[in-house]
Scaffold this active site. Structure first.
Site, PDB file in Angstrom:
ATOM      1  N   ARG A 152       0.019   7.664  -2.723  1.00  0.00           N
ATOM      2  CA  ARG A 152       0.537   8.773  -1.901  1.00  0.00           C
ATOM      3  C   ARG A 152       1.992   9.076  -2.228  1.00  0.00           C
ATOM      4  O   ARG A 152       2.409  10.223  -2.256  1.00  0.00           O
ATOM      5  CB  ARG A 152       0.396   8.422  -0.408  1.00  0.00           C
ATOM      6  CG  ARG A 152      -0.980   8.745   0.137  1.00  0.00           C
ATOM      7  CD  ARG A 152      -1.231   8.061   1.441  1.00  0.00           C
ATOM      8  NE  ARG A 152      -1.518   6.646   1.241  1.00  0.00           N
ATOM      9  CZ  ARG A 152      -1.518   5.736   2.206  1.00  0.00           C
ATOM     10  NH1 ARG A 152      -1.232   6.085   3.442  1.00  0.00           N
ATOM     11  NH2 ARG A 152      -1.822   4.474   1.942  1.00  0.00           N
ATOM     12  N   ASN A 191     -10.678  -2.882  -6.353  1.00  0.00           N
ATOM     13  CA  ASN A 191      -9.883  -1.876  -7.076  1.00  0.00           C
ATOM     14  C   ASN A 191     -10.484  -1.458  -8.429  1.00  0.00           C
ATOM     15  O   ASN A 191     -10.074  -0.456  -9.010  1.00  0.00           O
ATOM     16  CB  ASN A 191      -8.440  -2.354  -7.285  1.00  0.00           C
ATOM     17  CG  ASN A 191      -7.592  -2.279  -6.030  1.00  0.00           C
ATOM     18  OD1 ASN A 191      -6.628  -3.025  -5.871  1.00  0.00           O
ATOM     19  ND2 ASN A 191      -7.932  -1.366  -5.118  1.00  0.00           N
ATOM     20  N   ASP A 233       0.827  -1.209   0.000  1.00  0.00           N
ATOM     21  CA  ASP A 233       0.000   0.000   0.000  1.00  0.00           C
ATOM     22  C   ASP A 233       0.864   1.264   0.000  1.00  0.00           C
ATOM     23  O   ASP A 233       1.962   1.263   0.557  1.00  0.00           O
ATOM     24  CB  ASP A 233      -0.900  -0.031   1.241  1.00  0.00           C
ATOM     25  CG  ASP A 233      -2.059   0.939   1.134  1.00  0.00           C
ATOM     26  OD1 ASP A 233      -2.307   1.471   0.035  1.00  0.00           O
ATOM     27  OD2 ASP A 233      -2.713   1.174   2.165  1.00  0.00           O
TER      28      ASP A 233
HETATM   29  C1  FPP Z   1      -1.971   0.156  -3.323  1.00  0.00           C
HETATM   30  O1  FPP Z   1      -1.507   1.462  -3.270  1.00  0.00           O
HETATM   31  C2  FPP Z   1      -1.416  -0.526  -4.439  1.00  0.00           C
HETATM   32  C3  FPP Z   1      -2.121  -1.110  -5.449  1.00  0.00           C
HETATM   33  C4  FPP Z   1      -3.578  -1.134  -5.541  1.00  0.00           C
HETATM   34  C5  FPP Z   1      -1.430  -1.742  -6.572  1.00  0.00           C
HETATM   35  C6  FPP Z   1      -0.266  -2.598  -6.212  1.00  0.00           C
HETATM   36  C7  FPP Z   1       0.532  -2.700  -7.399  1.00  0.00           C
HETATM   37  C8  FPP Z   1       1.886  -2.645  -7.454  1.00  0.00           C
HETATM   38  C9  FPP Z   1       2.801  -2.572  -6.322  1.00  0.00           C
HETATM   39  C10 FPP Z   1       2.522  -2.610  -8.736  1.00  0.00           C
HETATM   40  C11 FPP Z   1       2.804  -3.766  -9.487  1.00  0.00           C
HETATM   41  C12 FPP Z   1       2.751  -5.107  -8.968  1.00  0.00           C
HETATM   42  C13 FPP Z   1       3.202  -6.131  -9.686  1.00  0.00           C
HETATM   43  C14 FPP Z   1       3.066  -7.507  -9.232  1.00  0.00           C
HETATM   44  C15 FPP Z   1       3.864  -5.912 -10.962  1.00  0.00           C
HETATM   45  P1  FPP Z   1      -2.555   2.646  -3.405  1.00  0.00           P
HETATM   46  O2  FPP Z   1      -2.665   2.974  -4.838  1.00  0.00           O
HETATM   47  O3  FPP Z   1      -3.841   2.263  -2.766  1.00  0.00           O
HETATM   48  O4  FPP Z   1      -1.849   3.763  -2.621  1.00  0.00           O
HETATM   49  P2  FPP Z   1      -2.536   4.914  -1.782  1.00  0.00           P
HETATM   50  O5  FPP Z   1      -3.211   4.252  -0.622  1.00  0.00           O
HETATM   51  O6  FPP Z   1      -1.385   5.760  -1.360  1.00  0.00           O
HETATM   52  O7  FPP Z   1      -3.491   5.625  -2.676  1.00  0.00           O
END
Ligand code: FPP
Length: 243
Positions: free
Chosen positions: A25, A69, A21
């Site tokens: 941000r 998502n 996560d």
């Molecule tokens: C959560 O951060 C992250 C995700 C929903 C996506 C996770 C994906 C990756 C780490 C990239 C690629 C993975 C692979 C396997 C290639 P968020 O977007 O919810 O962050 P926030 O809470 O700060 O908005």
């Protein structure tokens, strides 16, 4: 699998699951679009996979895209799907050469065909590897997984191949996406949020949790090692009492 995870307390975790996560941000803090953060997050995945053997971690399961998502903007969803495709295409050879066995969990029905083909191919390519078992959760939700498992179980009963008397936790767990994996010993969530967010609900019944403030794109192999170390100091009782 259900019940006790593969390795006993005091030893390092055999199976670590990660809620990656904080990409959004991380990007926002740099005045960049959210996808910039996801790309930075993807680069970290490799580093953490590579850090597993030295930390005694045999299984690593990462949450890449949840059943919730899809509510994000079309631009972000499409960008993430493209990132997954590109990632598989660019990393397949190296992952295989490093002895990583890759599996995917989650419902593939809603995913675009070209991504599913790449996922299938990578699973097949790496199916003989055993150094690290990397499981990537895409369109995964714990409730969705249990619901799909229950549906398949009900179908087996309907077809007369199982009796309702056979239904117990062990039987149900055989229908889960994770049926070949041990339960996670440790679940790590980055970015300071302390929520499970529908990740491995069934499997993490006795898992230890570690919530770290670091945003996923900044989560280094060094910090991963420290979290693993702190796990070894915990005492796990699985509902029992101290031995
Ligand atoms: C959560 O951060 C992250 C995700 C929903 C996506 C996770 C994906 C990756 C780490 C990239 C690629 C993975 C692979 C396997 C290639 P968020 O977007 O919810 O962050 P926030 O809470 O700060 O908005």
């Amino acid at each position: 699998m259900t019940g006790k995870p593969e390795q006993a307390d005091r030893a390092g975790p055999c199976h670590v699951a990660v809620i990656m996560d904080g990409n959004g941000r991380w990007a926002q803090m740099r005045g960049r679009p959210r996808l910039f953060g996801h790309h930075a997050g993807a680069r970290r995945v490799r580093e953490i996979v590579e850090a597993c053997p030295a930390n005694g971690v045999k299984y690593l399961t990462i949450f890449a895209f949840s059943t919730e998502n899809w509510k994000r903007t079309q631009t972000e969803v499409a960008g993430l799907m493209k990132l997954f495709r590109r990632y598989i295409q660019s990393e397949a050879r190296d992952l295989h050469a490093s002895g990583v066995r890759v599996r995917f969990i989650g419902d593939r029905v809603k995913l675009e065909a070209k991504l599913v083909t790449l996922m299938d191919e990578l699973e097949l390519l790496t199916s003989g590897n055993d150094r690290v078992h990397l499981t990537v959760a895409i369109n995964y939700g714990g409730r969705d997984e249990v619901t799909r498992a229950a549906k398949r179980l009900a179908y087996e009963v309907e077809q007369g191949r199982l009796s309702h008397k056979d239904v117990d936790a062990e039987t149900l767990s055989r229908f889960l996406d994770t049926h070949v994996l041990p339960d996670p010993d440790l679940v790590i969530r980055t970015s300071g949020e302390a929520r499970i967010s529908n990740f491995l609900l069934w499997q993490s019944a006795y898992s230890e949790y570690e919530f770290v403030d670091t945003l996923w794109p900044d989560f280094s192999a060094e910090e991963f090692g420290k979290v693993i170390q702190s796990y070894t100091r915990r005492e796990r009782r699985y509902g029992g009492v101290k031995a």
